[in-house]
Enzyme design. Sequence first.
Site, PDB file in Angstrom:
ATOM      1  N   VAL A 108     -50.559 -16.931 -38.283  1.00 21.23           N
ATOM      2  CA  VAL A 108     -50.460 -18.265 -37.706  1.00 21.23           C
ATOM      3  C   VAL A 108     -51.851 -18.878 -37.694  1.00 21.23           C
ATOM      4  O   VAL A 108     -52.815 -18.247 -37.253  1.00 21.23           O
ATOM      5  CB  VAL A 108     -49.895 -18.222 -36.273  1.00 21.23           C
ATOM      6  CG1 VAL A 108     -49.800 -19.632 -35.691  1.00 21.23           C
ATOM      7  CG2 VAL A 108     -48.543 -17.537 -36.242  1.00 21.23           C
ATOM      8  N   CYS A 109     -51.967 -20.081 -38.219  1.00 21.01           N
ATOM      9  CA  CYS A 109     -53.224 -20.825 -38.203  1.00 21.01           C
ATOM     10  C   CYS A 109     -54.342 -19.989 -38.844  1.00 21.01           C
ATOM     11  O   CYS A 109     -54.173 -19.442 -39.932  1.00 21.01           O
ATOM     12  CB  CYS A 109     -53.557 -21.244 -36.782  1.00 21.01           C
ATOM     13  SG  CYS A 109     -54.781 -22.562 -36.647  1.00 21.01           S
ATOM     14  N   THR A 110     -55.464 -19.823 -38.155  1.00 21.77           N
ATOM     15  CA  THR A 110     -56.601 -19.107 -38.740  1.00 21.77           C
ATOM     16  C   THR A 110     -56.426 -17.598 -38.720  1.00 21.77           C
ATOM     17  O   THR A 110     -57.347 -16.873 -39.110  1.00 21.77           O
ATOM     18  CB  THR A 110     -57.902 -19.485 -38.013  1.00 21.77           C
ATOM     19  OG1 THR A 110     -57.727 -19.285 -36.601  1.00 21.77           O
ATOM     20  CG2 THR A 110     -58.266 -20.939 -38.273  1.00 21.77           C
ATOM     21  N   THR A 128     -53.583 -22.354 -44.251  1.00 21.33           N
ATOM     22  CA  THR A 128     -54.042 -22.200 -42.874  1.00 21.33           C
ATOM     23  C   THR A 128     -54.180 -23.598 -42.321  1.00 21.33           C
ATOM     24  O   THR A 128     -53.741 -24.576 -42.946  1.00 21.33           O
ATOM     25  CB  THR A 128     -55.370 -21.407 -42.810  1.00 21.33           C
ATOM     26  OG1 THR A 128     -55.701 -21.160 -41.446  1.00 21.33           O
ATOM     27  CG2 THR A 128     -56.507 -22.142 -43.495  1.00 21.33           C
ATOM     28  N   ALA A 161     -49.814 -23.048 -40.930  1.00 22.71           N
ATOM     29  CA  ALA A 161     -50.883 -23.938 -40.472  1.00 22.71           C
ATOM     30  C   ALA A 161     -51.078 -23.775 -38.975  1.00 22.71           C
ATOM     31  O   ALA A 161     -51.124 -22.658 -38.477  1.00 22.71           O
ATOM     32  CB  ALA A 161     -50.540 -25.374 -40.860  1.00 22.71           C
TER      33      ALA A 161
END
Length: 328
Positions: A108-110, A128, A161
């Site tokens: 998830v994300c970074t 990302t 993202a």
Amino acid sequence: MRTRTVLVVLFDGVQPLDVAGPVDVFTAAARFTGSESTPPYVVRTASLGGEPVRAAGGLRLVPDLDLADVEDPELLLLPGGPGVGDVDSRLVAWLRERAPRVKRVVSVCTGAYLLAEAGLLDGRRATTHWASCDYLASRYPRIRIDPVPIFVRDGPISTSAGVTAGIDLAIALVEEDFGRAVAHEIARLLVVYVRRPGNQAQVSVQLSAQIARSDPLREVQYWAAANLAADLSVPAMAERAGLSPRQFARVFAEQVGTTPGRYVDLIRLEAAQRMLTDTRDGVVRIARQCGYGTPEAMRLAFVRELDVSPTEYRRTFTKSPAPAPALR
């Protein structure tokens, strides 16, 4: 019904919502599968040494397990957060050894940084958070970074993202396991879209495109977005800006960061997406109002940009209305 194990990795500086969002999706599934006695997912959290972690924002999270003691889960979830840049090298080594044995690996994300550092994204397509895509691409050139979609699935590894995209991806995985009806009910419970398609853009056209510095071009941008069915050809917009077509095209590209034609294509597509999900207007009416003229022209634009027809986009992306409350 069998129980699927989900393991969430915790570390100092983890983003709490990257953890809580997907966890809520997986735990909510038990309410809609008719099997609360045998939950569809069991979620466990783990950290190095089983030690509590200090999440971004100061929250203290206490894991269930020590990473050294966990069995291989069916789904491994890597949240992101500001701590990914300082994560202990032992965690990266653990991922390098254990993640290849897991059926589904999700970031998830970074959290994609952790997978990248472990070499697990080499040769794969990934995404990302839009603000981190350039850095990730420059630091890990063997990864095919796609900054546009909200999530990307490449083999057993899925990357997403920002926070809400992690929820979208989790709902997509539940749909894969238990069908659209269960995914729909979870989305209703969490008050989110039933599922945004993974190839939906992270940022709207109006936000991602630059706003022109000069007043005439800026006014043309605003006017075009409000008059999609008008003649938005370069000559027509150039005349409105008081420039020659050649000068308009050159200055527009310099100041907005894309060609006039591409800008018009994207704002029409975005408006059509919004109308398909937010209204009950027919495809013919939407095509006309968004400047496509014909449903076929709009269909071709959707297939070219999103790899899906307008009808399928509406069916996938539209949230069904909640049932009316019972009268007493």
